[in-house]
Design a protein around this motif. Structure first.
Motif, PDB file in Angstrom:
ATOM      1  N   UNK A  35      25.750  58.651  46.635  1.00  0.00           N
ATOM      2  CA  UNK A  35      26.367  59.638  45.766  1.00  0.00           C
ATOM      3  C   UNK A  35      27.743  59.239  45.295  1.00  0.00           C
ATOM      4  N   UNK A  36      28.345  58.225  45.945  1.00  0.00           N
ATOM      5  CA  UNK A  36      29.655  57.763  45.502  1.00  0.00           C
ATOM      6  C   UNK A  36      29.610  56.319  45.030  1.00  0.00           C
ATOM      7  N   UNK A  37      28.444  55.790  44.837  1.00  0.00           N
ATOM      8  CA  UNK A  37      28.315  54.383  44.466  1.00  0.00           C
ATOM      9  C   UNK A  37      28.198  54.221  42.963  1.00  0.00           C
ATOM     10  N   UNK A  38      29.119  54.866  42.268  1.00  0.00           N
ATOM     11  CA  UNK A  38      29.135  54.699  40.815  1.00  0.00           C
ATOM     12  C   UNK A  38      28.277  55.707  40.092  1.00  0.00           C
ATOM     13  N   UNK A  39      27.800  56.748  40.814  1.00  0.00           N
ATOM     14  CA  UNK A  39      26.957  57.738  40.143  1.00  0.00           C
ATOM     15  C   UNK A  39      27.730  59.033  39.967  1.00  0.00           C
ATOM     16  N   UNK A  68      24.306  47.933  55.221  1.00  0.00           N
ATOM     17  CA  UNK A  68      25.188  48.687  56.119  1.00  0.00           C
ATOM     18  C   UNK A  68      26.463  49.089  55.406  1.00  0.00           C
ATOM     19  N   UNK A  69      26.890  50.361  55.636  1.00  0.00           N
ATOM     20  CA  UNK A  69      28.120  50.823  55.022  1.00  0.00           C
ATOM     21  C   UNK A  69      28.006  51.044  53.529  1.00  0.00           C
ATOM     22  N   UNK A  70      26.784  51.176  53.011  1.00  0.00           N
ATOM     23  CA  UNK A  70      26.626  51.423  51.584  1.00  0.00           C
ATOM     24  C   UNK A  70      26.806  50.204  50.719  1.00  0.00           C
ATOM     25  N   UNK A  71      26.574  49.003  51.274  1.00  0.00           N
ATOM     26  CA  UNK A  71      26.727  47.753  50.517  1.00  0.00           C
ATOM     27  C   UNK A  71      25.419  47.417  49.815  1.00  0.00           C
ATOM     28  N   UNK A  72      25.513  47.019  48.571  1.00  0.00           N
ATOM     29  CA  UNK A  72      24.341  46.615  47.795  1.00  0.00           C
ATOM     30  C   UNK A  72      23.956  45.196  48.194  1.00  0.00           C
ATOM     31  N   UNK A  73      22.682  44.978  48.499  1.00  0.00           N
ATOM     32  CA  UNK A  73      22.185  43.674  48.908  1.00  0.00           C
ATOM     33  C   UNK A  73      21.467  42.981  47.768  1.00  0.00           C
ATOM     34  N   UNK A  74      21.156  41.684  47.974  1.00  0.00           N
ATOM     35  CA  UNK A  74      20.390  40.925  46.982  1.00  0.00           C
ATOM     36  C   UNK A  74      19.018  41.581  46.762  1.00  0.00           C
ATOM     37  N   UNK A  75      18.418  42.082  47.867  1.00  0.00           N
ATOM     38  CA  UNK A  75      17.112  42.728  47.755  1.00  0.00           C
ATOM     39  C   UNK A  75      17.202  43.974  46.873  1.00  0.00           C
TER      40      UNK A  75
END
Length: 461
Positions: A165-169, A200-207
Motif C-alpha cells: 500500500x505504500x510501494x508507489x500506489x 523481505x521488508x517489502x523489497x521488489x525481487x527479480x521474480x
C-alpha cells in the motif's frame, strides 16, 4: 591499512581482458559463511569477450556478496568481502550508509528493517525522513523541574514498513528494489510502482519483475491491442554487445570485397574419411573444416601479403610473419571467434588437436579473453547450418575471412562426364585497402585447388 581492513579483505572486479571496463556476474559459486581458499573460484563473470572464472586471492570466510547474479559491475568495484581472521571475534554487520554528522538524531527505524549492503539494496535515504537541523536563532528550552506525568507532545510519526500500500500506489514511498532489479525493470519497461513486492521488508525481487512482465495487464475497458505486449526486449550486453560493435566498426571502417568459387571437394571428403582411421589422429576432431583450415594456411604461405593489418593511426600496413587462425564458433552466449596461435607452424595432428580444444572450450563457455585477441585471418563454417555461402564481415584488425559453405552432392562435369560429386562454395572477404583483387583471387584459387586435389598439401605445404 587498519586492523579491520586487514581482516576484512575486499575482492574487486579485475580486468580479465585487455582494457575491459565491466563484466556481468553470471553465477556465484559461494555464499556468505562459506570458507574460501587462495585461488578458489568464487564466481563466473561474462565480459564483452567471454565467460571467465574468477579465483579469489586470499583465504577466509565469505562475509558479504556485494552484487546479485545478473548485475553488471565496473572493473575495480568490490564484489565480495572475506573475513580473513574469522577466529578474531564476531564479524560486524554488512556496512550501512553512515549517519549524517552534526544533525539531530534520525527517526527510529521500524523493527525488521534489513541493513543495506554497500552498493547494494535500496538506499536508506529513499525511505527515511531526513532529520531537521536546528533553525537559526531558535532557543533551546531551559531544563524544568520534575513534575507529574502529563501527555507527551506528539512525536514525529514513525514511518511504517513499506508494503504494497505504500510501494508507489496509495502512498508516496519510493518502491524498494536493489540496483540490478531496478535496471532489469527499466530494461523491460516495467514501472516498479505497479509491482506488488514479495521480498523481505517489502523489497521488489527479480521474480516480481518477471511476474509483472508475464501477467496480463488488467484493462478497465476494451482497447486496441498494444504492440509491446507481443514483443520481448532483452538488454544488449556481454558477447552480443561486443560482437555488434565489432561488426559495425568493421563494416564502416574497412572496404570489403567478397569473391566466390564453387569447387569439387570429393577427394577432400574421401581424405577426411581416411584420416579418421589414422592412429595418429585418434581421438581428435577430424572433419572437412580441418582440411579447409590447412588449405587456407598453405594459401597464406604462398601469398604472405594477405596476412596483414591496417594501422590507421600511423598510416602503415603491418605484415605479419605468423598466422593466428580464428574459427568462428556459435555458443549459447553468442558468436565468438577464438584463434589458434601460430597455426601456420602446426602439423596436421597439432592443428586437429588445437581445433578440438578450441571448439570444446567455446561450447563450455570457458574461452579466455586472450584466446580471442590477436587474430590475423578467420574461417567461418556456415555449412554446418546448411548454408551454401555468404558474404562474411571481417573481424576488426584482420585482413581476410573465409566462409566455408555446405558440402552437397551435385551433378558435376568430371573427366568429360556429368557425375554426382561432393561440391561446396567458398567465399573470401578481404580488406581492399590491404588486399587487391589479384592477391585475393590468388588466395581463394589456391584454397580451392587444394580442396579439389588435397595431395597438393604435400607439395605446396
Amino acid at each position: 591499512m587498519t586492523a579491520v581492513e586487514q581482516r576484512f579483505r575486499e575482492f574487486k572486479m579485475p580486468d580479465v581482458g585487455e582494457g575491459l571496463t565491466e563484466a556481468e556476474i553470471l553465477k556465484w559459486l559461494v555464499a556468505p559463511g562459506d570458507t574460501v581458499t587462495d585461488g578458489q573460484v568464487v564466481c563466473e563473470v561474462e565480459t564483452a569477450k567471454a565467460a571467465v572464472e574468477l579465483p579469489i586471492p586470499f583465504t577466509g570466510v565469505v562475509h558479504e556478496l556485494r552484487f546479485d547474479e545478473g548485475a553488471t559491475v565496473d572493473v575495480g568495484t568490490a564484489i565480495i568481502s572475506v573475513d580473513t581472521d574469522p577466529g578474531a571475534g564476531e564479524a560486524p554487520a554488512p556496512a550501512a550508509a553512515p549517519e549524517p554528522a552534526a544533525e539531530a538524531p534520525a527517526e527510529a527505524e521500524p523493527e525488521g528493517r534489513q541493513a543495506n549492503l554497500v552498493g547494494y539494496g535500496a538506499a536508506p535515504s529513499s525511505t527515511k525522513r531526513r532529520p531537521r537541523k536546528a533553525q537559526p536563532g531558535a532557543q533551546r528550552p531551559a531544563a524544568e523541574a520534575p513534575r507529574a506525568p502529563a501527555p507527551a507532545a506528539p512525536a514525529a510519526p514513525v514511518r511504517p514498513e513499506p508494503g504494497p500500500d505504500l510501494n508507489g500506489r496509495t502512498g508516496t514511498a519510493r518502491p524498494l528494489a536493489k540496483p540490478p532489479v531496478r535496471k532489469l525493470a527499466k530494461d523491460l519497461g516495467i514501472d516498479l510502482a505497479t509491482i506488488t513486492p514479495t521480498g523481505p521488508g517489502g523489497i521488489i525481487t527479480r521474480e516480481d519483475v518477471h511476474a509483472a512482465v508475464e501477467a496480463p495487464a488488467a484493462a478497465p475497458e476494451p482497447a486496441a491491442p498494444v504492440a509491446g505486449a507481443r514483443e520481448r526486449r532483452v538488454p544488449v550486453k556481454g558477447v552480443r554487445k561486443a560482437t555488434a560493435q565489432a561488426m559495425v566498426d568493421s563494416a564502416f571502417s574497412a572496404p570489403h570485397v567478397t569473391e566466390f568459387v564453387t569447387v569439387d571437394v570429393t577427394r577432400t571428403m574421401k581424405l577426411v574419411a581416411d584420416l579418421k582411421q589414422d592412429p595418429e589422429l585418434a581421438g581428435l576432431r577430424v572433419n572437412p573444416l580441418l582440411l579447409v583450415a590447412k588449405a587456407l594456411l598453405v594459401a597464406i604461405k604462398r601469398n604472405p601479403d594477405v596476412n596483414a593489418s591496417w594501422d590507421e593511426e600511423n598510416q602503415e600496413i603491418v605484415y605479419k610473419d605468423y598466422v593466428n587462425l580464428g574459427i568462428a564458433a556459435a555458443t549459447p552466449r553468442g558468436l565468438i571467434v577464438p584463434n589458434i596461435k601460430d597455426a601456420d607452424a602446426k602439423t596436421l595432428p597439432q592443428l586437429a588437436e588445437a581445433l578440438s580444444d578450441l571448439v570444446s572450450t567455446a561450447r563450455e563457455g570457458k574461452t579466455s579473453p586472450a584466446a580471442m585477441t590477436g587474430g590475423t585471418v578467420t574461417i567461418t563454417n556456415v555449412g554446418v547450418f546448411g548454408i551454401d555461402t555468404g558474404t562474411p564481415l571481417l573481424n576488426p584488425g584482420e585482413s581476410a575471412i573465409l566462409a566455408f559453405g555446405a558440402v552437397k552432392l551435385q551433378p558435376w562435369v568430371h573427366k568429360g562426364e556429368v557425375k554426382p560429386r561432393q561440391v561446396t562454395t567458398l567465399a573470401l572477404s578481404f580488406d581492399h585497402r590491404l588486399v587487391d583483387g589479384e592477391l585475393g583471387s590468388k588466395v581463394l584459387a589456391d584454397v580451392a585447388a587444394i580442396l579439389e586435389r588435397p595431395k597438393r598439401l604435400i607439395t605446396w605445404g
